[in-house]
Design a protein around this motif. Structure first.
Motif, mmCIF file in Angstrom:
data_model
loop_
_atom_site.group_PDB
_atom_site.id
_atom_site.type_symbol
_atom_site.label_atom_id
_atom_site.label_comp_id
_atom_site.label_asym_id
_atom_site.label_seq_id
_atom_site.Cartn_x
_atom_site.Cartn_y
_atom_site.Cartn_z
ATOM 1 N N PHE A 9 -81.483 -53.079 40.186
ATOM 2 C CA PHE A 9 -81.247 -51.693 39.772
ATOM 3 C C PHE A 9 -81.568 -51.580 38.285
ATOM 4 O O PHE A 9 -81.131 -52.409 37.482
ATOM 5 N N THR A 10 -82.303 -50.543 37.946
ATOM 6 C CA THR A 10 -82.702 -50.314 36.561
ATOM 7 C C THR A 10 -82.537 -48.842 36.230
ATOM 8 O O THR A 10 -82.852 -47.978 37.060
ATOM 9 N N LEU A 11 -82.058 -48.560 35.028
ATOM 10 C CA LEU A 11 -81.961 -47.181 34.544
ATOM 11 C C LEU A 11 -82.961 -46.968 33.426
ATOM 12 O O LEU A 11 -83.004 -47.750 32.461
ATOM 13 N N ILE A 12 -83.760 -45.937 33.569
ATOM 14 C CA ILE A 12 -84.711 -45.518 32.541
ATOM 15 C C ILE A 12 -84.332 -44.102 32.128
ATOM 16 O O ILE A 12 -84.184 -43.222 32.990
ATOM 17 N N ARG A 13 -84.175 -43.881 30.847
ATOM 18 C CA ARG A 13 -83.823 -42.543 30.372
ATOM 19 C C ARG A 13 -85.011 -41.931 29.646
ATOM 20 O O ARG A 13 -85.768 -42.621 28.951
ATOM 21 N N VAL A 14 -85.172 -40.641 29.844
ATOM 22 C CA VAL A 14 -86.287 -39.906 29.256
ATOM 23 C C VAL A 14 -85.819 -39.282 27.948
ATOM 24 O O VAL A 14 -84.847 -38.518 27.920
ATOM 25 N N GLY A 15 -86.487 -39.644 26.864
ATOM 26 C CA GLY A 15 -86.142 -39.112 25.561
ATOM 27 C C GLY A 15 -87.285 -38.300 24.977
ATOM 28 O O GLY A 15 -88.345 -38.127 25.592
ATOM 29 N N GLU A 16 -87.062 -37.828 23.784
ATOM 30 C CA GLU A 16 -88.066 -37.026 23.097
ATOM 31 C C GLU A 16 -88.162 -37.505 21.663
ATOM 32 O O GLU A 16 -87.149 -37.584 20.951
ATOM 33 N N ASN A 17 -89.368 -37.854 21.240
ATOM 34 C CA ASN A 17 -89.577 -38.307 19.879
ATOM 35 C C ASN A 17 -89.262 -37.176 18.918
ATOM 36 O O ASN A 17 -89.823 -36.067 19.026
ATOM 37 N N GLN A 18 -88.354 -37.414 17.997
ATOM 38 C CA GLN A 18 -87.884 -36.346 17.125
ATOM 39 C C GLN A 18 -88.940 -35.864 16.155
ATOM 40 O O GLN A 18 -88.837 -34.750 15.630
ATOM 41 N N GLU A 19 -89.953 -36.686 15.908
ATOM 42 C CA GLU A 19 -91.016 -36.270 14.974
ATOM 43 C C GLU A 19 -92.187 -35.630 15.687
ATOM 44 O O GLU A 19 -92.646 -34.558 15.314
ATOM 45 N N SER A 20 -92.682 -36.295 16.763
ATOM 46 C CA SER A 20 -93.881 -35.800 17.431
ATOM 47 C C SER A 20 -93.583 -34.871 18.595
ATOM 48 O O SER A 20 -94.452 -34.113 19.028
ATOM 49 N N GLY A 21 -92.377 -34.954 19.124
ATOM 50 C CA GLY A 21 -92.054 -34.160 20.306
ATOM 51 C C GLY A 21 -92.536 -34.774 21.597
ATOM 52 O O GLY A 21 -92.327 -34.205 22.674
ATOM 53 N N ASP A 22 -93.188 -35.942 21.530
ATOM 54 C CA ASP A 22 -93.659 -36.602 22.740
ATOM 55 C C ASP A 22 -92.486 -37.139 23.551
ATOM 56 O O ASP A 22 -91.445 -37.521 23.006
ATOM 57 N N LEU A 23 -92.686 -37.202 24.863
ATOM 58 C CA LEU A 23 -91.680 -37.802 25.725
ATOM 59 C C LEU A 23 -91.724 -39.322 25.580
ATOM 60 O O LEU A 23 -92.788 -39.906 25.358
ATOM 61 N N GLU A 24 -90.560 -39.939 25.721
ATOM 62 C CA GLU A 24 -90.450 -41.391 25.649
ATOM 63 C C GLU A 24 -89.621 -41.891 26.824
ATOM 64 O O GLU A 24 -88.701 -41.204 27.283
ATOM 65 N N PHE A 25 -89.956 -43.075 27.286
ATOM 66 C CA PHE A 25 -89.173 -43.717 28.333
ATOM 67 C C PHE A 25 -88.444 -44.915 27.737
ATOM 68 O O PHE A 25 -89.049 -45.767 27.071
ATOM 69 N N HIS A 26 -87.138 -44.980 27.992
ATOM 70 C CA HIS A 26 -86.315 -46.069 27.488
ATOM 71 C C HIS A 26 -85.615 -46.745 28.660
ATOM 72 O O HIS A 26 -84.811 -46.109 29.353
ATOM 73 N N ARG A 27 -85.926 -48.026 28.891
ATOM 74 C CA ARG A 27 -85.164 -48.777 29.892
ATOM 75 C C ARG A 27 -83.884 -49.240 29.220
ATOM 76 O O ARG A 27 -83.898 -50.017 28.282
ATOM 77 N N VAL A 28 -82.747 -48.734 29.720
ATOM 78 C CA VAL A 28 -81.486 -48.950 29.020
ATOM 79 C C VAL A 28 -80.523 -49.873 29.745
ATOM 80 O O VAL A 28 -79.568 -50.374 29.146
ATOM 81 N N ALA A 29 -80.724 -50.117 31.045
ATOM 82 C CA ALA A 29 -79.758 -50.947 31.776
ATOM 83 C C ALA A 29 -80.422 -51.611 32.963
ATOM 84 O O ALA A 29 -81.317 -51.034 33.600
ATOM 85 N N VAL A 30 -79.968 -52.828 33.256
ATOM 86 C CA VAL A 30 -80.372 -53.537 34.476
ATOM 87 C C VAL A 30 -79.109 -54.057 35.149
ATOM 88 O O VAL A 30 -78.097 -54.314 34.499
ATOM 89 N N GLY A 31 -79.176 -54.214 36.447
ATOM 90 C CA GLY A 31 -78.016 -54.677 37.200
ATOM 91 C C GLY A 31 -77.878 -56.186 37.175
ATOM 92 O O GLY A 31 -78.733 -56.916 36.675
ATOM 93 N N ASP A 32 -76.777 -56.653 37.730
ATOM 94 C CA ASP A 32 -76.548 -58.081 37.862
ATOM 95 C C ASP A 32 -77.520 -58.666 38.876
ATOM 96 O O ASP A 32 -78.053 -57.968 39.743
ATOM 97 N N HIS A 33 -77.708 -59.980 38.784
ATOM 98 C CA HIS A 33 -78.604 -60.653 39.721
ATOM 99 C C HIS A 33 -77.964 -60.708 41.100
ATOM 100 O O HIS A 33 -76.873 -61.247 41.271
ATOM 101 N N LEU A 34 -78.628 -60.116 42.078
ATOM 102 C CA LEU A 34 -78.105 -60.064 43.439
ATOM 103 C C LEU A 34 -79.122 -60.649 44.399
ATOM 104 O O LEU A 34 -80.219 -60.102 44.571
ATOM 105 N N LEU A 35 -78.770 -61.769 45.020
ATOM 106 C CA LEU A 35 -79.601 -62.279 46.111
ATOM 107 C C LEU A 35 -79.214 -61.504 47.360
ATOM 108 O O LEU A 35 -78.392 -61.924 48.170
ATOM 109 N N LEU A 36 -79.780 -60.329 47.476
ATOM 110 C CA LEU A 36 -79.429 -59.401 48.542
ATOM 111 C C LEU A 36 -80.648 -58.533 48.814
ATOM 112 O O LEU A 36 -81.048 -57.727 47.980
#
Length: 947
Positions: free
Chosen positions: A240-267
Motif C-alpha cells: 500500500f502506498t499513498l501519493i499526495r498531489v501538491g502544487e508548486n508554490q512558485e510555478s503552480g505546477d502539480l507535484e506528486f509526493h509519495r508520503v507513506a508505504v505500508g508494512d511488509h506483508l507476505l499476503l
C-alpha cells in the motif's frame, strides 16, 4: 510540469536504451525506451522461453518459475535456448510454471518472497523447498539471479550491440522491502551480470506507468490536495502506498509526493491458492492431510482454478485432478469439483471481508505455514488496508506543497483516487469488493461515496513500463514523484527502559543528510561496536535526535549496525568520539556512518546481513543488554581473580578460580548476568597465553570461556566474540588432555559459529561415529580420528547434536547411526547422550538454525520409533519424543497425524509432563526449563531468547 530532480550525476555516460525490469513473484517483465526515438515511447520486449520440451516461443511476460531438467532432458537438451548451444540445466518461464503441478519437487517458485524471509539462510541452497532428492538446490538469491539472467540473455540476443549491462537499468521491488531484501536484490542483479542498477518501488512504477498512458490528459484527472492510494497486490505481497498531489508554490505546477508505504506483508495470490487448496484437501482427505506430492500438485492446480473462476465469464465449476498417492502409480487419482460460488465465497469473503475502518490486523502466527514462508498472520487484506489508512490520516500534512488540501467534512484518512496494480486485481470480483470496502468506510451521512478508480490496463506489464518511464525521468524527461523515505530510522539507547533516538525521519528525501548532533558515542577502536537499529512506517515526523520509547507496536528491529573502527596510525588515540550520520541515497537506500567529532575521519556502517541471511535469529531478541553492569569495583575484583591464575605474574592454582570469582562478584555462579559474563570473557581472552602453563590451566580456561560466552549469541557482537575465540583455540590446544573440554566449549558456543566452523568440527567426529557403526555392524573397524572414544566421551555426541547448521544429509546419517547403536549394551552409558543428540538432530523447531536445516518429517518419524523403544531414562525419552513430534502447523515439518497420535498415546501412557504432551498435540513455545534441556545446560541470567 517540471520534472523532479532525478538527473544522473554530471558527466555520467548516457546509454541508448533505458530499461525497466519487473522482477515479480509470479511473473517478470521487461520494458524499454529507445532514447534516439522522438517522441520516445515505451515498448515491452517479447520474451523467448521454453514452453514445452524442445519448444521455445515468445511470451509478453516471463513466469518467475524455474524447473530443473531430468537427466534425460539434459541429455537431449530439451531446454535449449536460441542464444546458447550448451545444455540448459534449468528452464525459466512458462514451461516451469506449467510443470509445477505435475513435478513440484523440481520447480522453484516465489523466489522474491524468499528474498525477504528472515527465517532461513537466504544465501543457502534451499529451493525448491522440500524438493526431490536428486534436485540441485538454489538459494533465493540464485533463483532471483536466474530469472534476471534469462532477461539479460534475451536482451543481449535481441540487441547484441547494446548489452544490457551498459544500459540505464531500473529494477523494481516491493515498497515494503527492508534494507536486507534490497541488498539481496542488488546481489542477485550483480550475480546475473547486471552490476549497475537503480531500484524503484513497484507502486511508484505502477503510477509512473499510469502517467505515461495519460501524457496528454493526466492534469485533468487529478487535482491539488488529492490523496492517491496505490494498491499493489501480486502473487506474494500486498503493498500500500499513498501519493499526495501538491502544487508548486512558485510555478503552480502539480507535484506528486509519495508520503507513506505500508508494512511488509507476505499476503497475495499465493495465499489465495493455499486457501483454496486447503478447502479442496478437506474434501479429498476427509479432514486429514494429503501426501506431500499430492498437496504440492493441488496448490499449483488451485492457482489455475482461482484465476479461472474469479475471472469474467467464469464457468460454473472446474474439476481438479490429482495423482494417486504413494507408489500406487496405476491407481486412480483423486478429483474434486470447485464451483464458482464456493470459490468466490471462500476467497472474496475470506481475504476481503467487510470490516470497520478502525479494525486492527490480528497478530501472531499465520495459519499458512506451507512452503516455510512467513505469511501474514491476518489474511484479511481489508483489515490491513484500514489500519494503513488510519495510521496515515495526516501523513504529509507538514509538507508545504501539500498544505492546500481542501478542508471538508471528509475523514482525512480517505483516499480520493485509487490505482490498482498486480495480478490480484485481474479479477473483477476482488477489485470491486475492495472499492466497496472503501466506499463503506468513508460514505457520509448525506450521500454515498466511492473513490475515483484510475484505469489500470495491462496489470502484468505496468510495473516494467513504469520502471522504464522512471528511467527517463532520471534523465530529466518526464513527470516524477518526489518520494520521501517513508520510514523513520532509530538507534537504540541503553537504559532501564528501552528507548530509541531518531536518526532519519520518514519525511526525508533523496539526497538528505542528518546528523544527531546532541548524541555522541565514545568508542574504543579496533573492537566491534553494535548499534541496535529500528524502523517505523507510522512515526514519520520525529525529528533527528528526538528520544522516544522503543514501543514494539511502533518500532520494528532491523539487523543491527556493526563495525570495527580503526585508527589511521598507531600513534592516534585509541578512543574515538563520534556522532551518527545518515544519508538517503538516490535509490532510497539509507547509508549510515560514524563521523569523528575531533577530526575528519568517518567510518561506514553496515547492516549485519548475516543475522537475517544465515540464521533465523532476530536481532535484539535478548533483554540482557538492558540489565546494566555489576559495580565496577566488583568487576575489577573479578578481573584480578582471573589474572591471579592466568596473568603474567599468576600465583593462584586454577582449582581456586571459580570460588574466587564467586566471592569477587558476590553472586552465585548461576546468577552471573550476561553482561558480566561477557566482561569475564574479555579478561580471559587478554590472559589467553596463560592457559598454556599446564593442562589444568588450559582445561579451566576453556571451561570458563565457554561458560562466559554461552550460548554464543543473544548479546551485542557475540558473533565477533565467538569468531575471536575460534581463532584463538581452533587447532591450537596446548595439551591433548584438553580435547574433551574443547568439545564442551564449542558445544556451548555452537549458536554463534558459522556453518564452516561447524562443519570443520563435525567431520572428524562423524568419522569416529562411522567407525563405531562399522564395529557394531560386523564391518572392519577403523582407528578413531580424534583420540576420543564415542563409547566413553559424552561430549562427542552432545557437540554433534548442537551443530544445527550441518546439512540435513549429515544429520540424517548421524541420526540413523544413533538409532542403530542405541540398543547396544556396551553403549548403555552413552545412551542418554545419544538420545539427547537425536532430539536436537530431529527437532521440528530449531533453537538457532534456519528452517532449511530441519530434517524431513519422515526421517523424524523413523527416529521416533527408536526413542519409544528405548528403555532408558524416561524424562530424556519424553523430551526427545516431544522435540521430534512437536506440532508446528507446517505440513513439511510436522510428522503424519497417525504417528502423532501414537506418540501422544505413548507419552500419556508413560505419564509424561503435561506441557510436553501439549507441545506435541497443539504446539506452543518451550518453557524455561525445557529450553535448558534443549540447550543441555542453563542459560545466562537475564538472557531472553525468542523461538
Amino acid at each position: 510540469m517540471t520534472a523532479q530532480p532525478h538527473e544522473p550525476a554530471a558527466g555520467a555516460p548516457t546509454s541508448r536504451y533505458v530499461v525497466g525490469i519487473d522482477l515479480g513473484t509470479t511473473n517478470s517483465a521487461l520494458a524499454y525506451v529507445d532514447s534516439k526515438e522522438s517522441p520516445w515511447r515505451i515498448r515491452t520486449l517479447p520474451l523467448p522461453q521454453v514452453v514445452a520440451a524442445g519448444e521455445v516461443d515468445d511470451r509478453p511476460t516471463l513466469p518467475s518459475f524455474l524447473c530443473q531438467a531430468t537427466a534425460a532432458e539434459q541429455q537431449f537438451n530439451a531446454f535449449a535456448l536460441p542464444w546458447s548451444d550448451a545444455p540448459q540445466p534449468w528452464a525459466v518461464g512458462a514451461f516451469a510454471r506449467d510443470e509445477s503441478s505435475s513435478r513440484p519437487g523440481r520447480v522453484v517458485s516465489s523466489a522474491k518472497s524468499w528474498l525477504s524471509h528472515s527465517g532461513v539462510d537466504r544465501s543457502a541452497a534451499l529451493l525448491p523447498w522440500r524438493g526431490d532428492p536428486d534436485v540441485e538446490r538454489l538459494s533465493p538469491v540464485d533463483a532471483a539471479a536466474a530469472v534476471l539472467r534469462h532477461l539479460h540473455d534475451v536482451w543481449n540476443h535481441r540487441f547484441p550491440q547494446h548489452p544490457l549491462a551498459e544500459q540505464d537499468l531500473v529494477i523494481t521491488l516491493p515498497a515494503s522491502f527492508d534494507e536486507v531484501a534490497r541488498e539481496l536484490t542488488l546481489a542477485a542483479a550483480k550475480q546475473a551480470g547486471l552490476p549497475r542498477v537503480v531500484l524503484l518501488e513497484e507502486p511508484q512504477a505502477a503510477f509512473h506507468a499510469w502517467i505515461d498512458r495519460h501524457r496528454d490528459d493526466w492534469r485533468e484527472l487529478v487535482s491539488p490536495g488529492q490523496k492517491i492510494l496505490v494498491c499493489d497486490i501480486g502473487g506474494g505481497t500486498s503493498d500500500f502506498t499513498l501519493i499526495r498531489v501538491g502544487e508548486n508554490q512558485e510555478s503552480g505546477d502539480l507535484e506528486f509526493h509519495r508520503v507513506a508505504v505500508g508494512d511488509h506483508l507476505l499476503l497475495g495470490g499465493d495465499n489465495l491458492d493455499l486457501a483454496l487448496a486447503r478447502s479442496v484437501e478437506a474434501q479429498l482427505a476427509a479432514g486429514g492431510r494429503l501426501e506431500s506430492r499430492q498437496w504440492e500438485a493441488l496448490v499449483r492446480s488451485a492457482r489455475r482454478v482461482k484465476e479461472t473462476l474469479l475471472a469474467d465469464n467464469a464457468p460454473e465449476s472446474l474439476t481438479i485432478h490429482l495423482p494417486a498417492a504413494g507408489s500406487k502409480l496405476i491407481a486412480a487419482g483423486l478429483q474434486a469439483e470447485v464451483t464458482r460460488t464456493d470459490a468466490a465465497k471462500l476467497l472474496v469473503d475470506g481475504f476481503l471481508p467487510r470490516v470497520d475502518l478502525d479494525a486492527q490486523p490480528q497478530r501472531g502466527q499465520s495459519g499458512f505455514q506451507d512452503f516455510g514462508l512467513p505469511f501474514a498472520a491476518d489474511p484479511a487484506i481489508t483489515r490491513h488496508l484500514a489500519h494503513f489508512l488510519t495510521c496515515h490520516r495526516h501523513t504529509g500534512d507538514e509538507l508545504p506543497a501539500l498544505r492546500a488540501r481542501p478542508t471538508d467534512a471528509a475523514d482525512p484518512a480517505r483516499p480520493d483516487v485509487v490505482l490498482f496494480n498486480g495480478g490480484f486485481f485481474a479479477s473483477p470480483l476482488l477489485r470491486d469488493r475492495l472499492v466497496e470496502a472503501l466506499g463503506e468506510w468513508f460514505t457520509g451521512p448525506d450521500a454515498d461515496w466511492t473513490p475515483r478508480v484510475l484505469d489500470s490496463q495491462q496489470l502484468d506489464l505496468a510495473v516494467a513500463c513504469g520502471a522504464a518511464y522512471y528511467g527517463m525521468v532520471r534523465r530529466g524527461d518526464g513527470v516524477g514523484i518526489t518520494a520521501t523515505l517513508a520510514r523513520s530510522y532509530y538507534v537504540g539507547v541503553a537504559g532501564p527502559t528501552p528507548r530509541a533516538v531518531c536518526l532519519a525521519p520518514g519525511v526525508a528525501k533523496a539526497g538528505d543528510d542528518f546528523e544527531v548532533s546532541d548524541l555522541e558515542f565514545e568508542l574504543t577502536l579496533a573492537e566491534p561496536v553494535e548499534f541496535p537499529i529500528y524502523v517505523s512506517s507510522t512515526r514519520l515526523v520525529d525529528a533527528p535526535g528526538q528520544l522516544i520509547g522503543a514501543d514494539p507496536a511502533e518500532l520494528t528491529p532491523l539487523p543491527p549496525i556493526r563495525t570495527v573502527l580503526h585508527a589511521s596510525r598507531k600513534t592516534d588515540a585509541q578512543v574515538a568520539k563520534v556522532r551518527l550520520h545518515a544519508h538517503l541515497s538516490e535509490i532510497g537506500m539509507l547509508e549510515l556512518s560514524c563521523r569523528s567529532v575531533d577530526s575528519q575521519r568517518s567510518w561506514r556502517l553496515q547492516f549485519d546481513v548475516r543475522s537475517t541471511t544465515e540464521t533465523d535469529l532476530k536481532p535484539h531478541e535478548s533483554s540482557a543488554e538492558g540489565e546494566g553492569f555489576v559495580d565496577d569495583e566488583l568487576l575489577t575484583a573479578a578481573r584480578a581473580a582471573i589474572e591471579a591464575v592466568f596473568g603474567e605474574s599468576a600465583a593462584e592454582p586454577p582449582s581456586k578460580l571459580m570460588k574466587s570469582l564467586t566471592a569477587a562478584l558476590d553472586l552465585p555462579k548461576h546468577e552471573w548476568p550476561t553482561s558480566v559474563l561477557r566482561r569475564l570473557w574479555e579478561t580471559l581472552m587478554e590472559c589467553e597465553p596463560g592457559r598454556r602453563r599446564s593442562a589444568a590451566h588450559e582445561s579451566r580456561w576453556l571451561n570458563l570461556v565457554g561458560y562466559s560466552l554461552r550460548p554464543g549469541y543473544g548479546f551485542a557482537v557475540d558473533d565477533w566474540r565467538v569468531a575471536q575465540t575460534w581463532r584463538a583455540v581452533s587447532g591450537k590446544l596446548a595439551f591433548p588432555s584438553s580435547l574433551p573440554e574443547s568439545l564442551i566449549l564449542w558445544r556451548r558456543l555452537a549458536g554463534g559459529l558459522a556453518d564452516g566452523p561447524q562443519q570443520g568440527l563435525a567431520e572428524p567426529l562423524l568419522a569416529d561415529v562411522r567407525a563405531l557403526r562399522r564395529r557394531y555392524s560386523g564391518g572392519k573397524a577403523k582407528a578413531m580420528s580424534t583420540a576420543l572414544d564415542p563409547t566413553r566421551t559424552a561430549e562427542i555426541w552432545r557437540l554433534l547434536g548442537a551443530l544445527e547448521l550441518l546439512t540435513t544429509t549429515a544429520k540424517t546419517e548421524l541420526g540413523d547411526a544413533i538409532t542403530e547403536l542405541l540398543p547396544k549394551r556396551k553403549l548403555a552409558p552413552r545412551a542418554a547422550d545419544m538420545v539427547w543428540t537425536l532430539s536436537r538432530l530431529g527437532q521440528r523447531k530449531p533453537l538457532y538454525g534456519p528452517l532449511n536445516t530441519v530434517v524431513p518429517a519422515e526421517v523424524a518419524e523413523r527416529w521416533l520409533q527408536a526413542i519409544m523403544d528405548w528403555a532408558g531414562d524416561p524424562p530424556v525419552a519424553h523430551f526427545a519424543a516431544m522435540q521430534l513430534a512437536r506440532r508446528t502447523d507446517d505440513r513439511h515439518r510436522d510428522i503424519a497425524e497417525p504417528r502423532r497420535d501414537a506418540v501422544l498415546a505413548w507419552l500419556r501412557r508413560h505419564e509424561a509432563n503435561d506441557h510436553l504432551v501439549q507441545l506435541v498435540e497443539t504446539g506452543g513455545a518451550l518453557e524455561a526449563q525445557e529450553r535448558q534441556s534443549a540447550f543441555g545446560e542453563s542459560l545466562p541470567a537475564g538472557l531472553r531468547l525468542s523461538e
